[in-house]
Design a protein around this motif. Structure first.
Motif, PDB file in Angstrom:
ATOM      1  N   SER A 106       0.834  -1.202   0.000  1.00 26.57           N
ATOM      2  CA  SER A 106       0.000   0.000   0.000  1.00 26.57           C
ATOM      3  C   SER A 106       0.861   1.242   0.000  1.00 26.57           C
ATOM      4  O   SER A 106       1.878   1.320   0.657  1.00 26.57           O
ATOM      5  CB  SER A 106      -0.863   0.046   1.250  1.00 26.57           C
ATOM      6  OG  SER A 106      -1.684  -1.064   1.284  1.00 26.57           O
ATOM      7  N   MET A 107       0.410   2.195  -0.754  1.00 21.61           N
ATOM      8  CA  MET A 107       1.094   3.472  -0.695  1.00 21.61           C
ATOM      9  C   MET A 107       0.911   4.038   0.702  1.00 21.61           C
ATOM     10  O   MET A 107      -0.081   3.779   1.361  1.00 21.61           O
ATOM     11  CB  MET A 107       0.528   4.397  -1.744  1.00 21.61           C
ATOM     12  CG  MET A 107       0.884   3.906  -3.112  1.00 21.61           C
ATOM     13  SD  MET A 107       0.245   4.948  -4.356  1.00 21.61           S
ATOM     14  CE  MET A 107       0.924   4.125  -5.789  1.00 21.61           C
ATOM     15  N   MET A 129      -7.635   7.782  -6.205  1.00 24.69           N
ATOM     16  CA  MET A 129      -6.793   8.976  -6.299  1.00 24.69           C
ATOM     17  C   MET A 129      -5.826   8.817  -7.455  1.00 24.69           C
ATOM     18  O   MET A 129      -5.143   7.798  -7.565  1.00 24.69           O
ATOM     19  CB  MET A 129      -6.015   9.179  -4.993  1.00 24.69           C
ATOM     20  CG  MET A 129      -6.879   9.713  -3.873  1.00 24.69           C
ATOM     21  SD  MET A 129      -6.201   9.330  -2.240  1.00 24.69           S
ATOM     22  CE  MET A 129      -7.113   7.852  -1.839  1.00 24.69           C
ATOM     23  N   ALA A 169      -4.373   5.159  -6.997  1.00 20.16           N
ATOM     24  CA  ALA A 169      -4.277   4.657  -5.628  1.00 20.16           C
ATOM     25  C   ALA A 169      -5.692   4.576  -5.049  1.00 20.16           C
ATOM     26  O   ALA A 169      -6.443   5.549  -5.082  1.00 20.16           O
ATOM     27  CB  ALA A 169      -3.421   5.593  -4.791  1.00 20.16           C
ATOM     28  N   ILE A 174      -0.428   6.666 -11.482  1.00 21.32           N
ATOM     29  CA  ILE A 174      -0.755   5.720 -10.414  1.00 21.32           C
ATOM     30  C   ILE A 174      -2.179   5.973  -9.950  1.00 21.32           C
ATOM     31  O   ILE A 174      -2.512   7.107  -9.586  1.00 21.32           O
ATOM     32  CB  ILE A 174       0.213   5.874  -9.223  1.00 21.32           C
ATOM     33  CG1 ILE A 174       1.657   5.613  -9.660  1.00 21.32           C
ATOM     34  CG2 ILE A 174      -0.156   4.910  -8.099  1.00 21.32           C
ATOM     35  CD1 ILE A 174       2.537   6.799  -9.605  1.00 21.32           C
ATOM     36  N   LEU A 185      -2.489   9.780  -9.128  1.00 22.06           N
ATOM     37  CA  LEU A 185      -1.222  10.372  -8.717  1.00 22.06           C
ATOM     38  C   LEU A 185      -0.213  10.266  -9.853  1.00 22.06           C
ATOM     39  O   LEU A 185      -0.249   9.317 -10.630  1.00 22.06           O
ATOM     40  CB  LEU A 185      -0.660   9.638  -7.491  1.00 22.06           C
ATOM     41  CG  LEU A 185      -1.605   9.435  -6.305  1.00 22.06           C
ATOM     42  CD1 LEU A 185      -0.956   8.520  -5.281  1.00 22.06           C
ATOM     43  CD2 LEU A 185      -1.979  10.760  -5.669  1.00 22.06           C
ATOM     44  N   ASP A 202      -2.838   0.568  -7.233  1.00 20.57           N
ATOM     45  CA  ASP A 202      -2.300   0.167  -5.936  1.00 20.57           C
ATOM     46  C   ASP A 202      -3.279   0.579  -4.843  1.00 20.57           C
ATOM     47  O   ASP A 202      -4.250   1.301  -5.087  1.00 20.57           O
ATOM     48  CB  ASP A 202      -0.940   0.857  -5.713  1.00 20.57           C
ATOM     49  CG  ASP A 202      -0.101   0.174  -4.633  1.00 20.57           C
ATOM     50  OD1 ASP A 202      -0.608  -0.735  -3.950  1.00 20.57           O
ATOM     51  OD2 ASP A 202       1.065   0.576  -4.479  1.00 20.57           O
ATOM     52  N   SER A 203      -3.021   0.145  -3.650  1.00 19.20           N
ATOM     53  CA  SER A 203      -3.831   0.551  -2.503  1.00 19.20           C
ATOM     54  C   SER A 203      -3.167   1.727  -1.788  1.00 19.20           C
ATOM     55  O   SER A 203      -1.965   1.962  -1.937  1.00 19.20           O
ATOM     56  CB  SER A 203      -3.990  -0.630  -1.536  1.00 19.20           C
ATOM     57  OG  SER A 203      -2.736  -1.176  -1.222  1.00 19.20           O
ATOM     58  N   ILE A 204      -3.956   2.450  -1.019  1.00 16.45           N
ATOM     59  CA  ILE A 204      -3.413   3.576  -0.267  1.00 16.45           C
ATOM     60  C   ILE A 204      -4.226   3.738   1.016  1.00 16.45           C
ATOM     61  O   ILE A 204      -5.409   3.364   1.065  1.00 16.45           O
ATOM     62  CB  ILE A 204      -3.433   4.877  -1.114  1.00 16.45           C
ATOM     63  CG1 ILE A 204      -2.571   5.976  -0.470  1.00 16.45           C
ATOM     64  CG2 ILE A 204      -4.856   5.373  -1.343  1.00 16.45           C
ATOM     65  CD1 ILE A 204      -2.271   7.130  -1.406  1.00 16.45           C
TER      66      ILE A 204
END
Lengths: 490, 159
Positions: free
Chosen positions: A462-463, B74, B117, B115, B76, B62-64
């Protein structure tokens, strides 16, 4: 008025975590804590699965060292199914694990640890990375790092089936052997990896050892703890990254214990602290005495410097020479200087290169005899390998069908957790004085744990959002007085 | 223009698999198109550079964790992330750094990196299923990303 400090985020560290540094009324460090969240529910997740699945599942825990989880899990299945793989299979597994450690160590030096020295510990954070290293030592170095990494990973891809999550390990052996074409190609790669490892050691000597400031940092008290050390050794007590017995030496270098991995619970226990999710392993026969070093404290360390300290040397000639030179410079063995982990990592890198050459010279590695079929009922198994970050142990229990009933992992960074806390604490106390806190000083606090090459978040990709690792500096009333945020939220 | 869409994450850490799940859905929706490849990567970091060579555009899913509503997408860019994509990066080989390294080495890196997110809930518990509150948003997330990445032809079935 007292203060608290937050470093936010800690750059170049995999995973999530938090450092809290508490200042007293005079602005000096009263205490520092290193905390990380723990992945939850592995035991429950594993229960009910077929044991043979574990070598394919456990690598997914860690986005950084999946190969060593695969190897450790495969060895655990050997023990679980009471089967001894044929020698060629062991050679192939060792080649894969050694290739992985080589690649990982090289990346750490050029991307993570090296920038602190090559670019400078107080250089701007934006420059302390591989690009900063290249700017300092030349563009061609970047190309060499990329090239050798790609070729060494080619060994893992070819033999492991997949580079990221290998699938070759089976109870009793491996799924495929080498072709003559593989062998010729890998020999060239291995020979070149030796040369690149020697180049990296020379770079370390030129940039670090010829700089008195850096040498003073390495040998100084700020980055030093006299602990026990543990690592795998072969029958001659030389470092072995794939197999052997676990050897523990005292802070003065005497052998304290030597045991098979299956007996690890007789030697290692875990201490729990209310402020940390991570449990702190310690030597059972010494006991937990707190976050202190010395012969009466059960705190022990693993990973490159610990492996060298716990051994009687390296099993290959050029790595042995590099080993001797390191200890001569550091004033003897064992060396307690945490920053010397970087140096030991490069010595191991040379060993890994030389060992790959040896393994590929051994004609047994070409044999078709790569698996012993299991015939016994599975019960309980323990496996061990050395990961780049230190000793890794898997432990499974199953029912008579081979269905997992219990699973436990002891990972390298957790073994080092107490020592990392101590190192951060000592560095913070030695570096932060009278309330003076700046980015350079905080990076030097980070260096205390970066030397261990810690990997806490395992597979969490995860970011970071609000950041993966927070370092807070707090006053004595608990107010945050510094937070160095580099992350721009989406 | 050739695009590579990569879902990143871990398939056994609950919501950390969102990038992989979305990539799977996108692969279905984009099947048959020759201007896009879809894949997954559970390692990220340096390997993203290697996988993306030869493509004009790299899209990462991806996850955030920012505290926003689960399922929030989001967008990015590398510039916005700078050197701060820690967890995408084994050994700090973060995306911005490895792409710059690739450019320095005259490698054929994508001209554009985006990206996506996705706000998640739990990335610390072992599990192969998304949390229900996030799973409920999967189809909407796929539509949103497709609409942004291919605004003219968001679906292979449209062609």
């Amino acid at each position: 008025m007292s203060k608290r400090i937050t470093i936010d985020p800690i750059t170049r560290l995999e995973g999530h975590g938090k450092i809290e540094i508490f200042l007293d009324d005079k602005g000096n460090v009263s205490n520092a804590y290193f905390q990380v969240p723990e992945l939850r529910g592995f035991e429950k997740f594993s229960e009910g699965r077929m044991a043979e699945e574990m070598p394919r599942i456990t690598p997914k825990i860690c986005g950084v060292c999946p190969t060593t989880h695969h190897m450790c899990s495969s060895k655990t299945l050997d023990d679980l199914f009471h089967v001894d793989p044929p020698r060629p299979a062991k050679l192939i597994r060792e080649l894969i694990n050694t290739a992985f450690i080589y690649e990982d160590h090289a990346l750490h030096f050029y991307f993570l640890g090296g920038p602190d020295f090559v670019v400078g510990p107080d250089a701007p954070a934006a420059e302390r990375n591989i690009l900063g290293v290249i700017a300092k030592v030349g563009l061609e170095i970047g190309g060499q790092v990329i090239d050798i990494r790609k070729r060494v990973r080619g060994i893992i891809t070819e033999l492991g089936g997949r580079v990221i999550h290998p699938v070759c390990g089976l109870p009793g052996g491996v799924s495929r052997g080498l072709t003559e074409e593989n062998r010729q190609e890998f020999r060239k790669t291995a020979a070149d990896s030796v040369e690149f490892a020697k180049f990296s050691l020379q770079l370390f000597e030129d940039v670090v050892l010829k700089n008195k400031t850096y040498v003073d940092l390495i040998v100084g008290d700020i980055y030093k703890h006299e602990t026990y050390y543990m690592g795998l050794v072969d029958e001659n007590n030389k470092v072995n990254l794939y197999d052997g017995q676990l050897r523990v030496v005292t802070p003065t270098g005497e052998e304290f214990a030597k045991f098979e991995a299956k007996d690890y619970l007789e030697h290692i226990a875990e201490h729990v602290e209310p402020w940390s999710y991570v449990k702190f392993p310690f030597l059972k026969k010494v006991g937990w005495k707190g976050f202190v070093d010395g012969p009466d404290s059960g705190v022990f360390r693993v990973a490159p410097l610990a492996r060298l300290n716990a051994s009687e040397g390296m099993a290959t000639p050029q790595a042995q020479a590099a080993h001797d030179k390191m200890y001569e410079t550091l004033g003897g063995k064992p060396a307690h200087n945490t920053l010397a982990y970087h140096w030991a990592r490069l010595v191991e890198n040379l060993y890994a290169g030389e060992r790959m050459v040896e393994l590929l010279e051994d004609d047994d590695i070409m044999s078709d005899n790569i698996r012993t079929l299991p015939t016994e009922t599975p019960t309980e198994g323990v496996g061990v390998v050395e990961a780049p970050r230190g000793t890794l142990i898997h432990h499974y229990k199953t029912d008579e069908r081979g269905v997992i009933t219990q699973a436990n992992l002891l990972v390298a960074t957790v073994c080092n957790a107490a020592a990392i806390c101590m190192s951060v604490n000592r560095a913070a106390k030695g570096l932060i004085k009278d309330g003076v806190v700046n980015d350079g000083l905080l990076n030097m606090v980070e260096m205390a744990f970066r030397a261990y090459d810690p990997c806490f978040g395992c597979a969490t990709h995860s970011m970071p959002g609000q950041m993966p690792l927070v370092v807070e500096i707090k006053d004595s009333e608990g107010n945050i007085v510094k937070r160095l945020s580099q992350f721009v939220n989406g | 223009m050739k695009t590579l869409i990569l879902g990143v994450g871990s398939s056994i850490l609950t919501d950390d698999s969102i990038g992989l799940v979305i990539a799977g859905k996108l692969e279905e929706r984009l099947a048959g198109r020759d201007d896009v490849d879809v894949g997954v990567n559970e390692e990220a970091g340096f390997s993203l550079l290697e996988e993306s060579l030869g493509y004009d555009r790299l899209v990462i899913v991806d996850s955030i964790l920012t505290g926003r509503e689960p399922g929030t997408v989001m967008r990015l860019g590398l510039d916005g992330l700078g050197r701060t994509i820690h967890s995408n990066s084994p050994h700090g080989a973060n995306l911005a750094t490895v792409m710059e390294l690739g450019r320095q080495q005259d490698m054929d890196v994508p001209d554009e990196v985006v990206i996506y997110a996705i706000e998640v809930i739990d990335v610390l518990t072992f599990g192969e299923e998304l949390t229900p509150a996030l799973a409920a948003h999967v189809d909407a997330i796929v539509d949103e990303i497709l609409g942004e990445v291919f605004p003219e032809q968001p679906d292979s079935t449209v062609e």
